[in-house]
Write a protein that holds these residues in place. Structure first.
Motif, PDB file in Angstrom:
ATOM      1  N   ASN A   5      -5.271   4.530   2.194  1.00  0.00           N
ATOM      2  CA  ASN A   5      -4.187   3.651   1.959  1.00  0.00           C
ATOM      3  C   ASN A   5      -4.412   2.897   0.548  1.00  0.00           C
ATOM      4  O   ASN A   5      -5.380   2.110   0.580  1.00  0.00           O
ATOM      5  N   VAL A   6      -3.898   3.349  -0.326  1.00  0.00           N
ATOM      6  CA  VAL A   6      -4.232   2.823  -1.719  1.00  0.00           C
ATOM      7  C   VAL A   6      -3.293   1.602  -2.083  1.00  0.00           C
ATOM      8  O   VAL A   6      -1.947   1.465  -1.769  1.00  0.00           O
ATOM      9  N   TYR A  46     -13.866  -1.753  -2.458  1.00  0.00           N
ATOM     10  CA  TYR A  46     -13.644  -2.693  -3.460  1.00  0.00           C
ATOM     11  C   TYR A  46     -14.613  -2.394  -4.746  1.00  0.00           C
ATOM     12  O   TYR A  46     -15.437  -1.406  -4.530  1.00  0.00           O
ATOM     13  N   CYS A  47     -14.320  -2.779  -5.719  1.00  0.00           N
ATOM     14  CA  CYS A  47     -14.865  -2.824  -6.873  1.00  0.00           C
ATOM     15  C   CYS A  47     -16.382  -3.650  -6.822  1.00  0.00           C
ATOM     16  O   CYS A  47     -15.860  -4.870  -6.471  1.00  0.00           O
ATOM     17  N   TRP A  57      -9.741  -5.208  -4.233  1.00  0.00           N
ATOM     18  CA  TRP A  57      -9.730  -4.814  -2.967  1.00  0.00           C
ATOM     19  C   TRP A  57      -8.694  -3.558  -3.443  1.00  0.00           C
ATOM     20  O   TRP A  57      -7.643  -3.710  -3.761  1.00  0.00           O
ATOM     21  N   MET A  58      -9.254  -2.055  -3.485  1.00  0.00           N
ATOM     22  CA  MET A  58      -8.621  -1.244  -3.968  1.00  0.00           C
ATOM     23  C   MET A  58      -7.744  -0.042  -3.081  1.00  0.00           C
ATOM     24  O   MET A  58      -6.859   0.344  -3.418  1.00  0.00           O
ATOM     25  N   PHE A  59      -8.459   0.372  -2.054  1.00  0.00           N
ATOM     26  CA  PHE A  59      -7.968   1.246  -0.759  1.00  0.00           C
ATOM     27  C   PHE A  59      -8.798   0.923   0.219  1.00  0.00           C
ATOM     28  O   PHE A  59      -9.891   0.344   0.522  1.00  0.00           O
ATOM     29  N   THR A  68       0.813  -1.227  -0.031  1.00  0.00           N
ATOM     30  CA  THR A  68       0.029   0.133  -0.061  1.00  0.00           C
ATOM     31  C   THR A  68       0.755   1.071  -0.006  1.00  0.00           C
ATOM     32  O   THR A  68       2.165   1.355   0.094  1.00  0.00           O
ATOM     33  N   MET A  69       0.311   2.283  -0.407  1.00  0.00           N
ATOM     34  CA  MET A  69       0.797   3.862  -0.277  1.00  0.00           C
ATOM     35  C   MET A  69      -0.264   4.484   0.574  1.00  0.00           C
ATOM     36  O   MET A  69      -1.365   4.691  -0.020  1.00  0.00           O
TER      37      MET A  69
END
Length: 154
Positions: A95-96, A75-76, A82-84, A47-48
């Motif tokens: 947290n991406v 999520y999409c 799981w996106m962020f 993550t970032m």
């Protein structure tokens, strides 16, 4: 800030959710906790931490999934990526998931956390490792160090 080559675009596997990052990350991380292992179906999650004012969803409507606790994993709704994560009480960053970026080959985790739960063979190139994670104040020097030393897009 020019050395960050912003903005960055990213999205889920099916393209239903797209986002833009317009501010440099505060920190890049690998989390070895068993929750992240299960959520990512991997040895750790990458993550970032991006300032909230530098993160925008540009297409689609993410849904809450995962643990449904105080740290909301988004999520999409179609492909279930799981996106962020939006950590509860820490609204200043998102947290991406690093691999959701269209161009992520430059990414290197600067910090790894929960190494006490890591799989014995799982290693990263992180410069700083923690058995659990630093307290909130402990992140300030890491963020400062990352601003000077963290990996940048090439």
């Amino acid at each position: 800030m020019d050395n960050w080559k912003l903005p960055w675009e990213g999205g889920c596997l099916c393209g239903g959710i797209r986002f833009r990052i317009s501010a440099p990350p505060l920190l890049t991380m690998a989390c070895h906790c068993t929750g992240c292992q299960k959520l990512s179906a991997s040895a750790y999650s990458l993550t970032m931490a991006v300032p909230s004012n530098g993160f925008t969803v540009t297409r689609g409507e993410p849904v809450v999934g995962g643990m449904h606790g105080p740290h909301r994993q988004l999520y999409c709704p179609h492909c279930k990526n799981w996106m962020f994560t939006q950590p509860h009480g820490l609204d200043f960053f998102v947290n991406v998931r690093a691999t959701m970026l269209d161009e992520h080959h430059w990414y290197v985790p600067f910090v790894e956390v929960f190494t006490s739960e890591k799989l014995p063979w799982a290693t990263t190139a992180a410069a700083h490792s923690f058995a659990t994670q630093p307290d909130l104040e402990g992140y300030a020097p890491l963020i400062e160090a990352f601003a000077r030393e963290g990996a940048r897009p090439v």
